[in-house]
Design an enzyme around this catalytic site. Structure first.
Site, PDB file in Angstrom:
ATOM      1  N   GLY A  56       0.969  -1.459  -0.035  1.00  0.00           N
ATOM      2  CA  GLY A  56       0.002   0.030  -0.036  1.00  0.00           C
ATOM      3  C   GLY A  56       0.876   1.078   0.054  1.00  0.00           C
ATOM      4  N   THR A  57       2.069   1.075  -0.190  1.00  0.00           N
ATOM      5  CA  THR A  57       3.013   2.349  -0.558  1.00  0.00           C
ATOM      6  C   THR A  57       2.423   3.429  -1.138  1.00  0.00           C
ATOM      7  OG1 THR A  57       4.561   0.445  -0.594  1.00  0.00           O
ATOM      8  CG2 THR A  57       5.301   2.704  -0.612  1.00  0.00           C
ATOM      9  N   HIS A 111      11.783   1.182   1.802  1.00  0.00           N
ATOM     10  CA  HIS A 111      11.392   0.032   1.965  1.00  0.00           C
ATOM     11  C   HIS A 111      12.084  -0.714   3.063  1.00  0.00           C
ATOM     12  CE1 HIS A 111       7.962  -0.098  -0.700  1.00  0.00           C
ATOM     13  NE2 HIS A 111       8.883  -0.072  -1.860  1.00  0.00           N
ATOM     14  N   ARG A 133       0.390  -4.821   5.449  1.00  0.00           N
ATOM     15  CA  ARG A 133      -0.922  -5.417   4.799  1.00  0.00           C
ATOM     16  C   ARG A 133      -0.802  -7.047   4.965  1.00  0.00           C
ATOM     17  NH1 ARG A 133      -1.768  -5.377  -1.799  1.00  0.00           N
ATOM     18  NH2 ARG A 133      -3.907  -5.783  -1.947  1.00  0.00           N
ATOM     19  N   SER A 141       0.004  -9.749  -4.818  1.00  0.00           N
ATOM     20  CA  SER A 141       0.278  -8.485  -5.427  1.00  0.00           C
ATOM     21  C   SER A 141       1.811  -8.409  -5.642  1.00  0.00           C
ATOM     22  CB  SER A 141       0.016  -7.404  -4.540  1.00  0.00           C
ATOM     23  OG  SER A 141       0.280  -6.229  -5.213  1.00  0.00           O
ATOM     24  N   TYR A 202      -3.290  -1.642   5.531  1.00  0.00           N
ATOM     25  CA  TYR A 202      -4.036  -1.674   4.563  1.00  0.00           C
ATOM     26  C   TYR A 202      -5.442  -1.748   4.490  1.00  0.00           C
ATOM     27  CZ  TYR A 202      -4.952  -1.969  -0.781  1.00  0.00           C
ATOM     28  OH  TYR A 202      -5.427  -1.916  -2.011  1.00  0.00           O
ATOM     29  N   ARG A 267      -3.475  -2.125  -9.678  1.00  0.00           N
ATOM     30  CA  ARG A 267      -3.894  -3.646 -10.037  1.00  0.00           C
ATOM     31  C   ARG A 267      -5.331  -3.690 -10.038  1.00  0.00           C
ATOM     32  NH1 ARG A 267      -4.353  -9.059  -8.793  1.00  0.00           N
ATOM     33  NH2 ARG A 267      -3.866  -8.554  -6.792  1.00  0.00           N
ATOM     34  N   GLY A 269      -6.387  -3.214  -6.008  1.00  0.00           N
ATOM     35  CA  GLY A 269      -6.540  -2.415  -4.805  1.00  0.00           C
ATOM     36  C   GLY A 269      -7.592  -3.046  -4.015  1.00  0.00           C
TER      37      GLY A 269
HETATM   38  P1  PAP Z   1       5.264  -1.021  -4.096  1.00  0.00           P
HETATM   39  O1  PAP Z   1       5.819  -1.899  -3.052  1.00  0.00           O
HETATM   40  O2  PAP Z   1       5.985  -1.426  -5.384  1.00  0.00           O
HETATM   41  O3  PAP Z   1       5.470   0.699  -3.899  1.00  0.00           O
HETATM   42  P2  PAP Z   1       2.450  -0.765  -3.310  1.00  0.00           P
HETATM   43  O4  PAP Z   1       2.115   0.595  -3.551  1.00  0.00           O
HETATM   44  O5  PAP Z   1       3.159  -1.005  -1.916  1.00  0.00           O
HETATM   45  O6  PAP Z   1       3.768  -1.098  -4.395  1.00  0.00           O
HETATM   46  O7  PAP Z   1       1.441  -1.766  -3.666  1.00  0.00           O
HETATM   47  C1  PAP Z   1       0.853  -2.157  -4.695  1.00  0.00           C
HETATM   48  C2  PAP Z   1      -0.731  -2.374  -4.372  1.00  0.00           C
HETATM   49  O8  PAP Z   1      -1.412  -1.343  -3.696  1.00  0.00           O
HETATM   50  C3  PAP Z   1      -1.621  -3.030  -5.518  1.00  0.00           C
HETATM   51  O9  PAP Z   1      -2.339  -4.093  -4.732  1.00  0.00           O
HETATM   52  P3  PAP Z   1      -2.969  -5.241  -5.753  1.00  0.00           P
HETATM   53  O10 PAP Z   1      -1.999  -5.909  -6.475  1.00  0.00           O
HETATM   54  O11 PAP Z   1      -3.590  -6.292  -4.812  1.00  0.00           O
HETATM   55  O12 PAP Z   1      -4.045  -4.534  -6.512  1.00  0.00           O
HETATM   56  C4  PAP Z   1      -2.135  -1.705  -5.541  1.00  0.00           C
HETATM   57  O13 PAP Z   1      -3.420  -2.097  -6.582  1.00  0.00           O
HETATM   58  C5  PAP Z   1      -2.616  -1.297  -4.735  1.00  0.00           C
HETATM   59  N1  PAP Z   1      -2.861   0.511  -4.618  1.00  0.00           N
HETATM   60  C6  PAP Z   1      -2.182   1.246  -5.225  1.00  0.00           C
HETATM   61  N2  PAP Z   1      -2.809   2.390  -5.220  1.00  0.00           N
HETATM   62  C7  PAP Z   1      -3.960   2.274  -4.363  1.00  0.00           C
HETATM   63  C8  PAP Z   1      -4.979   3.154  -3.714  1.00  0.00           C
HETATM   64  N3  PAP Z   1      -4.977   4.297  -4.287  1.00  0.00           N
HETATM   65  N4  PAP Z   1      -5.709   2.595  -2.846  1.00  0.00           N
HETATM   66  C9  PAP Z   1      -5.921   1.129  -2.721  1.00  0.00           C
HETATM   67  N5  PAP Z   1      -4.725   0.424  -3.270  1.00  0.00           N
HETATM   68  C10 PAP Z   1      -3.837   0.759  -3.813  1.00  0.00           C
END
Ligand code: PAP
Length: 305
Positions: A56-57, A111, A133, A141, A202, A267, A269
């Site tokens: 959820g970064t 990270h 999360r 994910s 998350y 992806r 979310g």
């Molecule tokens: P990172 O570690 O590469 O930075 P990070 O953003 O932590 O990735 O995680 C991505 C996840 O957050 C994805 O989850 P999923 O694969 O289960 O879908 C992504 O969809 C989700 N995500 C990104 N933006 C949001 C948002 N605004 N609200 C909720 N979930 C989000």
């Protein structure tokens, strides 16, 4: 590199991971971390947005950047959250280190595990916001993100690997910035007796994003935000809004050595997608390897809403 580093493990990424003080890094990330130790000087009013991978970064960085900015969301329209808040270990761009010219309070991502970040902060008491999360959704994910990493990290190209192998590695603690359990528990345990650490999940943020944005704003000393401001930030940082922005649909991370499209950070979310990917055997193995350890530490994560 300290004497405790250097053990190299086969990894699920098709590249080697180096173990350093009990955590795994790609050689590129480890190099960035070492440069951070020698070049980056923390200030006591620095704010660190911390997380493991895929927890959820992007969401949290978007919220923090919005709270601290007066731009009414324009920053998010122009840049992906990882471009707005650069990681201090230089995973995305070695230029993110140093930066004496950036005015306080500086917003930094990381990270790194708590034990690797802490020497950088020392006794300064910098504010840290951590997002955890549940491991099942995190695993899915991460697994789905892997193909997008081709050619990233200084040309270290990932090779295809089976979900089973990746799952074994994840459960055994072998992942970038892993072991996942230790990463989460490092921040969880520290947050229990340090009020400079705000520990979020998350899933809880999905349940009630408004109250969490308020909590983050208060933690950052931005208590004057109105309910309207908070609702606005919530809508601007929602998956639905961010994932349809042109910068996130068509842009690439504006960072050296990176070939990642911004769209790969969006992806589904959702909470609970793991049910579409886990077998009963995977479920019980993950409970044994990860969930039980969280419960022993008093951390109870949600797996569905
Ligand atoms: P990172 O570690 O590469 O930075 P990070 O953003 O932590 O990735 O995680 C991505 C996840 O957050 C994805 O989850 P999923 O694969 O289960 O879908 C992504 O969809 C989700 N995500 C990104 N933006 C949001 C948002 N605004 N609200 C909720 N979930 C989000």
């Amino acid at each position: 590199m300290s004497a405790k580093s250097g053990r190299i493990r086969e990894s699920p990424y098709g590249i080697e991971l180096v173990e350093h003080d009990g955590f795994f890094y790609t050689p590129y990330v480890l190099e960035g971390m070492m440069k951070m130790y020698s070049q980056f000087k923390a200030r006591e009013d620095d704010v660190f947005v911390c997380s493991g991978l895929k927890t959820g970064t992007t969401w949290l960085k978007s919220i923090v950047a919005s709270i601290m900015s007066q731009s009414k969301g324009n920053d998010l329209r122009a840049k992906n959250a990882h471009d707005l808040i650069r990681n201090v270990e230089g995973i995305y761009d070695p230029r993110s280190m140093g930066n004496a010219e950036i005015p306080s309070p500086r917003l930094r991502g990381s990270h790194l595990p708590y034990s690797a970040l802490q020497p950088q902060i020392g006794s300064l008491g910098c504010r840290i916001i951590y997002i955890a999360r549940n491991p099942k959704d995190t695993f899915v994910s991460h697994w789905m993100f892997l193909p997008t990493l081709q050619g990233v990290h200084n040309g270290e190209t990932t090779a295809p690997v089976s979900k089973e192998v990746f799952f074994d590695c994840f459960c055994n603690g072998v992942s970038v910035f892993g072991p996942f359990v230790d990463h989460v528990l490092g921040f969880w345990n520290a947050s229990r007796n340090q009020n400079n650490i705000l520990f979020l999940t998350y899933e809880d943020m999905k349940v009630d994003s408004l109250s969490h944005i308020k909590k983050i704003a208060d933690f950052l000393g931005q208590s004057s935000l109105t309910e309207e401001d908070i609702r606005y930030i919530d809508s601007q940082c929602s998956f639905q809004f961010l994932s349809t922005l042109d910068v996130n649909r068509n842009g690439k991370l504006n960072m050296k050595n990176t070939n990642v499209s911004n769209r790969s950070f969006f992806r589904k979310g959702e909470v609970g997608d793991w049910k579409n990917h886990f077998t009963p055997d995977m479920n019980s193995r993950m409970d044994l390897a990860v969930e039980n350890k969280f419960q022993e530490a008093g951390l109870f994560l949600k797996y569905e809403l």
